[in-house]
Motif scaffolding. Structure first.
Motif, short mmCIF file in Angstrom:
data_model
loop_
_atom_site.label_atom_id
_atom_site.label_comp_id
_atom_site.label_asym_id
_atom_site.label_seq_id
_atom_site.Cartn_x
_atom_site.Cartn_y
_atom_site.Cartn_z
N MET A 30 33.62 63.70 8.46
CA MET A 30 34.86 63.01 8.73
C MET A 30 34.97 62.64 10.39
SD MET A 30 38.85 63.66 8.29
CE MET A 30 38.64 63.76 6.71
N LEU A 31 34.78 61.54 10.65
CA LEU A 31 34.69 61.04 11.94
C LEU A 31 36.06 60.88 12.75
CD1 LEU A 31 32.05 58.26 11.47
CD2 LEU A 31 31.71 60.84 12.44
N GLU A 32 37.10 60.61 11.91
CA GLU A 32 38.37 60.41 12.65
C GLU A 32 39.42 60.82 11.55
OE1 GLU A 32 41.11 56.72 13.64
OE2 GLU A 32 39.03 56.43 14.46
N GLU A 33 40.32 61.84 12.06
CA GLU A 33 41.29 62.35 11.03
C GLU A 33 42.27 61.21 10.82
OE1 GLU A 33 43.80 66.16 10.66
OE2 GLU A 33 42.83 66.03 12.69
N PRO A 34 42.66 61.04 9.79
CA PRO A 34 43.89 59.98 9.42
C PRO A 34 45.10 60.64 10.08
CG PRO A 34 43.11 61.50 7.52
CD PRO A 34 42.25 61.74 8.35
N ALA A 39 53.32 57.32 7.31
CA ALA A 39 54.11 57.80 6.25
C ALA A 39 55.61 58.08 6.44
CB ALA A 39 53.56 59.16 5.69
N GLU A 40 55.89 58.20 7.88
CA GLU A 40 57.20 58.36 8.12
C GLU A 40 58.10 57.10 8.31
OE1 GLU A 40 55.48 61.87 9.21
OE2 GLU A 40 54.82 60.47 10.58
N ALA A 41 57.32 55.75 8.26
CA ALA A 41 57.70 54.57 8.33
C ALA A 41 58.43 54.22 6.84
CB ALA A 41 56.89 53.44 8.74
N ASP A 42 57.69 54.77 5.86
CA ASP A 42 58.39 54.56 4.39
C ASP A 42 58.77 55.59 3.89
OD1 ASP A 42 55.73 55.77 3.68
OD2 ASP A 42 54.71 53.74 3.64
N VAL A 51 45.94 61.65 2.65
CA VAL A 51 45.12 61.76 1.41
C VAL A 51 44.49 60.40 1.26
CG1 VAL A 51 44.88 61.68 -1.24
CG2 VAL A 51 46.10 63.50 -0.11
N GLU A 52 45.13 59.09 1.62
CA GLU A 52 44.99 57.78 1.49
C GLU A 52 44.04 57.38 2.52
OE1 GLU A 52 48.49 55.75 0.70
OE2 GLU A 52 48.87 56.25 -1.23
N GLY A 53 44.09 57.99 3.77
CA GLY A 53 43.36 57.73 4.80
C GLY A 53 42.04 58.48 4.87
N ALA A 54 42.02 59.42 4.12
CA ALA A 54 40.60 60.17 4.11
C ALA A 54 39.90 60.05 2.98
CB ALA A 54 41.10 61.66 4.14
N ASP A 55 38.82 60.58 2.80
CA ASP A 55 37.86 60.17 1.65
C ASP A 55 38.16 60.88 0.32
OD1 ASP A 55 37.08 62.80 2.45
OD2 ASP A 55 35.06 62.46 2.46
N SER A 110 42.61 68.88 10.52
CA SER A 110 43.43 70.08 11.26
C SER A 110 44.07 70.99 9.85
CB SER A 110 44.65 69.59 12.15
OG SER A 110 45.59 68.66 11.24
N PRO A 111 44.37 72.21 10.17
CA PRO A 111 44.97 72.99 9.31
C PRO A 111 46.35 72.41 8.95
CG PRO A 111 44.14 74.41 10.94
CD PRO A 111 43.88 72.89 11.41
N GLU A 112 46.97 71.87 9.87
CA GLU A 112 48.48 71.14 9.66
C GLU A 112 48.27 70.03 8.65
OE1 GLU A 112 47.20 71.80 12.92
OE2 GLU A 112 48.27 73.83 12.99
N ASN A 113 47.36 69.23 9.09
CA ASN A 113 47.17 67.98 7.98
C ASN A 113 46.70 68.28 6.48
OD1 ASN A 113 48.37 66.21 9.96
ND2 ASN A 113 46.38 65.50 10.52
N ALA A 114 45.79 69.28 6.68
CA ALA A 114 45.32 69.82 5.43
C ALA A 114 46.67 70.27 4.30
CB ALA A 114 44.48 70.75 5.58
N LYS A 115 47.42 71.19 5.13
CA LYS A 115 48.47 71.65 4.42
C LYS A 115 49.60 70.74 4.21
CE LYS A 115 48.63 75.87 6.74
NZ LYS A 115 49.15 76.87 7.83
N LYS A 116 49.71 69.61 4.87
CA LYS A 116 50.42 68.29 4.33
C LYS A 116 49.76 67.63 3.20
CE LYS A 116 52.26 67.23 8.95
NZ LYS A 116 52.39 66.36 10.17
N MET A 117 48.52 67.57 3.21
CA MET A 117 48.04 67.09 2.02
C MET A 117 48.44 67.97 0.69
SD MET A 117 44.52 66.13 3.91
CE MET A 117 43.82 64.54 3.12
N VAL A 118 48.09 69.32 0.86
CA VAL A 118 48.23 70.33 -0.21
C VAL A 118 49.56 69.94 -0.82
CG1 VAL A 118 48.00 72.65 -1.04
CG2 VAL A 118 46.40 71.62 0.55
#
Length: 126
Positions: A30-34, A39-42, A51-55, A110-118
């Protein structure tokens, strides 16, 4: 020898006019973390944008198995008590839980973003 020469000629002609940029050799990195800011805008869950911004959607679908299990199947198997464990699997990768095809590691996540995905995936429980 003629065949090799023909193949080389095709390769050379195919590369003419293209930028001489070195191709990436590591396709699973992953070159750039999504970013979750969109998401806060909608009304979407912050993890959905990640999830949609990653692979992720290359191997997973919400409601049916693709290469990996569907997110609904993951949500049915796990609970909120498993968030840290599943976030670690996103970052480090895993194999053997859903079959022998390994899940690619995402060491740049990041662990924080991985947790948000889960957390988002767990909202798909039926």
């Amino acid at each position: 020898m003629k065949r090799l020469t023909a193949i080389l000629a095709v390769c050379i002609l195919a590369s003419c006019g293209k930028n001489n940029v070195e191709p990436q050799t590591e396709v699973n990195q992953m070159l750039e973390e999504p970013v979750a800011g969109a998401a806060e805008a909608d009304a979407r869950h912050p993890g959905q944008a990640l999830v949609e911004g990653a692979d992720c959607l290359t191997c997973h679908k919400v409601d049916s198995k693709l290469i990996g299990p569907s997110y609904q199947d993951v949500a049915a198997k796990y609970t909120e008590a498993d968030i840290d464990q599943l976030a670690t699997k996103i970052i480090e990768g895993s194999v053997g839980v859903w079959g022998e095809i390994p899940m690619t590691a995402h060491p740049g996540m990041s662990p924080e973003n991985a947790k948000k995905m889960v957390e988002y995936i767990l909202t798909l429980k039926q």
